[in-house]
Design an enzyme around this catalytic site. Structure first.
Site, short mmCIF file in Angstrom:
data_model
loop_
_atom_site.label_atom_id
_atom_site.label_comp_id
_atom_site.label_asym_id
_atom_site.label_seq_id
_atom_site.Cartn_x
_atom_site.Cartn_y
_atom_site.Cartn_z
N LYS A 94 87.68 -11.64 26.61
CA LYS A 94 86.67 -10.78 26.86
C LYS A 94 85.53 -11.44 27.29
CE LYS A 94 88.12 -7.90 22.83
NZ LYS A 94 87.67 -7.14 21.68
N TYR A 115 89.35 1.99 26.34
CA TYR A 115 89.08 1.82 24.67
C TYR A 115 88.83 3.49 24.06
CZ TYR A 115 88.52 -3.09 23.75
OH TYR A 115 89.08 -4.22 23.62
N ASN A 142 84.54 -10.82 19.96
CA ASN A 142 85.56 -11.72 19.32
C ASN A 142 86.57 -12.10 20.48
OD1 ASN A 142 86.72 -9.03 19.99
ND2 ASN A 142 87.61 -8.75 17.73
N HIS A 180 91.38 -9.34 23.30
CA HIS A 180 91.95 -8.12 22.97
C HIS A 180 93.74 -8.35 22.95
CE1 HIS A 180 93.55 -3.91 23.01
NE2 HIS A 180 94.33 -4.49 23.80
N GLU A 197 99.06 -0.03 28.02
CA GLU A 197 97.82 -0.97 28.45
C GLU A 197 98.39 -1.83 29.62
OE1 GLU A 197 95.76 -1.37 24.10
OE2 GLU A 197 96.54 -2.90 24.95
P1 GTP Z 1 91.50 -5.34 19.89
O1 GTP Z 1 92.78 -6.34 20.10
O2 GTP Z 1 90.24 -5.81 20.71
O3 GTP Z 1 91.95 -4.15 19.94
O4 GTP Z 1 91.03 -5.76 18.31
P2 GTP Z 1 91.55 -5.26 16.89
O5 GTP Z 1 92.88 -4.51 17.22
O6 GTP Z 1 91.61 -6.54 16.05
O7 GTP Z 1 90.36 -4.32 16.75
P3 GTP Z 1 90.23 -3.04 16.69
O8 GTP Z 1 91.28 -2.29 17.65
O9 GTP Z 1 90.10 -2.13 15.39
O10 GTP Z 1 88.68 -2.92 17.39
C1 GTP Z 1 88.69 -2.89 18.93
C2 GTP Z 1 87.53 -3.71 19.20
O11 GTP Z 1 86.58 -3.11 18.88
C3 GTP Z 1 87.57 -5.03 18.29
O12 GTP Z 1 88.40 -5.99 19.21
C4 GTP Z 1 85.92 -5.54 18.62
O13 GTP Z 1 85.59 -5.80 19.74
C5 GTP Z 1 85.73 -3.92 18.42
N1 GTP Z 1 84.83 -3.82 17.29
C6 GTP Z 1 85.85 -3.41 16.12
N2 GTP Z 1 85.05 -3.14 14.97
C7 GTP Z 1 83.86 -3.41 15.19
C8 GTP Z 1 82.46 -3.48 14.55
O14 GTP Z 1 82.47 -3.07 13.24
N3 GTP Z 1 81.46 -3.49 15.38
C9 GTP Z 1 81.58 -3.85 16.57
N4 GTP Z 1 80.31 -4.10 17.29
N5 GTP Z 1 82.51 -3.71 17.32
C10 GTP Z 1 83.80 -3.70 16.61
MG MG Z 2 93.12 -2.93 18.38
#
Ligand code: GTP
Ligand code: MG
Length: 138
Positions: free
Chosen positions: A9, A49, A112, A115, A126
């Site tokens: 990212k 997303y 973070n 992905h 994807e």
């Molecule tokens: P990905 O591998 O990026 O999909 O991460 P994940 O599967 O661990 O998390 P998820 O699919 O729940 O969320 C997708 C992405 O949204 C996360 O990786 C974060 O970058 C973002 N995200 C998730 N929760 C939050 C939040 O509470 N605040 C913000 N700003 N971003 C969030």
């Molecule tokens: Mg995810």
């Protein structure tokens, strides 16, 4: 043998961390079989997303992912989907295990660093979102 989509990212590309992050994937036995550096438009990031479109952080997430270049890549290996997520660590770096990418490099739950696809069906979708079959070179 399984494949998964990985994205490095903008918070990580900006800080010159692509090599350190990919070293963790390769050390875990994952092979990079496709890779490119791209700058997503807000529309492209929003489409990628779209599953999160009703979440409160969607706008922030899309803006962040389109803010600077990302590296999109396909990782291949035994149980690549689960292994990738193990190497990435928990979504929130404060909860990530020692030695994971997010523990070592992530700035916040939003920024973070990586992905990773979460299941075989999403991995397939994807990978196809970013790569043609010709670009996958195992
Ligand atoms: P990905 O591998 O990026 O999909 O991460 P994940 O599967 O661990 O998390 P998820 O699919 O729940 O969320 C997708 C992405 O949204 C996360 O990786 C974060 O970058 C973002 N995200 C998730 N929760 C939050 C939040 O509470 N605040 C913000 N700003 N971003 C969030
Ligand atoms: Mg995810």
């Amino acid at each position: 043998i399984e494949r998964t989509l990985s994205i490095i990212k903008p918070d990580a590309t900006r800080r010159n961390l692509t090599g350190k992050i990919n070293a963790k994937f390769e050390d875990a036995g994952l092979r990079i079989v496709a890779q490119k550096r791209i700058h997503l438009s807000p529309a492209q990031a929003g489409q990628f997303y779209v599953v999160h479109k009703d979440r409160p952080f969607y706008g922030e997430l899309v803006e962040f992912m389109a803010s600077e270049p990302v590296v999109v890549q396909v990782l291949e290996g035994e149980n690549a989907i689960a292994k990738n997520r193990e190497v990435m660590g928990a979504t929130n770096p404060a909860q990530a295990d020692a030695g994971t990418i997010r523990k070592d490099f992530a700035l916040s739950v939003g920024e973070n660093s990586v992905h990773g696809s979460d299941a075989p069906e999403t991995a397939k979708e994807e990978i196809a979102f970013f790569f043609s079959g010709l670009e996958l070179v195992g």
